[in-house]
Write an enzyme that holds these catalytic residues in place. Structure first.
Site: not given
Length: 378
Positions: A122, A153, A359-360
């Site tokens: 977010e 995505t 993804e981190g």
């Protein structure tokens, strides 16, 4: 690798070289959705190899997914990213979805009828996932979602989305739940396309939910288990990000070594200069190490090993750092030619950067690694 894995790698490489690579430059230049490349993946059953056979998929293990991801990313990282959205959708459904939910959506992912997406981040909740503000309120027959997700995505192209929302704000991280949202649900508003440095043909948008009603049977698992589902998903899909990074790095090394053998300076190919040789040797060594880390993490996923999170963090962190350094060195080896669009290494360098972020971030991966390291020694 088993014989099946080797055969899969050969198939994926052939599709990548003949049906995906020819479109990669145009996809990047025009920031266009890789429609032809995605169709080629679907026709070859390479778009969602991890979906079990009982749902119409290939039933491939995590290692199979990593092998395919590397080969596709070697040709076009954008195409691999778009296809990877379906895997991000399927993983939480497989981990915690009801039998009815699996039967409803996984066959459509497996057939290529549906494209998937994963909505976790977010505007104010990136690495700090637990602070998300999208909320879901219980109503008769289901839930209503409100709020905005960012950096999603396939947003606007996907047919189905995994959406994480707070169902109990007072419970913090324990109050987050996961839902399946369909693109046709009323109240979904997609933002403008993000103008990105790399992966330019992969659509990334904000999604705003304005009183979107989600039936109760689209809750994944139990209410309040969403963060655990999200983290369990990312522990597994980070191996695919690592494989994507390895593919980008390998492509850059291939271009750089081919160029070095042809480029003549001072009367000799620059591949004969020790400075170039050492750069290429370091690139190849790190890429091999990254690939083996990725395979090891994939096997840990397949064995449901206790160190799945640690293995995935190490693979993703090392592989993405390797992709960034290898593509940068490839540009250096090509010199001025590497800085222009006549050669693909500048695109690969731009594509590589995001693998250190999504993804981190790699800073988060290092925290994961360090915490486990020191907790084991207490």
């Amino acid at each position: 690798m088993s014989d099946e894995h080797r055969a899969l790698r050969e198939t994926a490489a052939a599709v990548a070289d003949t049906q995906i690579a020819p479109h990669a430059a145009m996809v990047d230049e025009c920031a266009e959705f890789p429609e032809q490349s995605l169709k080629a993946l679907i026709a070859a059953n390479l778009h969602a190899v991890g979906v079990p056979e009982e749902y119409g998929g290939q039933g491939g293990d995590h290692l199979a997914s990593a092998i395919v991801a590397e080969e596709i990313a070697r040709a076009c990282a954008t195409t691999q990213q778009v296809a990877g959205g379906s895997e991000l959708f399927a993983t939480p459904v497989l981990l915690a979805g009801s039998p009815e939910l699996k039967s409803k959506y996984l066959p459509r992912i497996a057939s290529g009828e549906f494209l998937g997406a994963f909505a976790l981040s977010e505007p104010e909740a990136g690495s700090d996932v637990a602070s998300m503000r999208v909320h879901a309120r219980a109503v008769p027959g289901g839930w209503t979602l409100n709020g905005t997700k960012r950096w999603i995505t396939n947003a606007g192209h996907a047919d189905v989305y995994i959406v994480f929302a707070s169902t109990d704000p007072s419970a913090g991280a324990r109050g987050i739940s996961a839902f399946v949202v369909e693109s046709t649900d009323a109240g979904i508003v997609f933002g403008a396309l993000e103008r990105k440095m790399g992966l330019r043909g992969s659509p990334t948008r904000e999604i705003t939910f304005d009183n979107v009603f989600v039936p109760s049977d689209r809750l994944i698992g139990e209410a309040g288990r969403g963060l655990r589902i999200a983290l369990g998903t990312l522990d597994r899909t980070r191996t695919v990000v690592a494989a994507q990074a390895v593919g980008i790095a390998q492509a850059a090394l291939d271009v750089a070594t081919d160029y070095a053998k042809q480029r003549v300076q001072f009367g000799s190919p620059i591949s004969q200069f020790q400075g170039i040789q050492f750069m290429a040797a370091d690139m190849a060594t790190n890429i091999r190490a990254a690939r083996l880390l990725t395979w090891a993490a994939s096997i840990a996923c397949d064995q449901n090993h206790s160190e799945v999170g640690l293995a995935g963090a190490m693979a993703k962190c090392f592989a993405s750092d390797t992709a960034m350094s290898a593509t940068t060195d490839a540009v250096q080896i090509l010199g001025g030619a590497g800085y222009v669009k006549d050669y693909p290494v500048e695109r690969m360098m731009r594509d590589a950067k995001i693998t250190q972020i999504y993804e981190g971030t790699n800073q988060i991966q290092r925290l994961v690694i360090a915490r486990q390291l020191f907790s084991e020694r207490r």
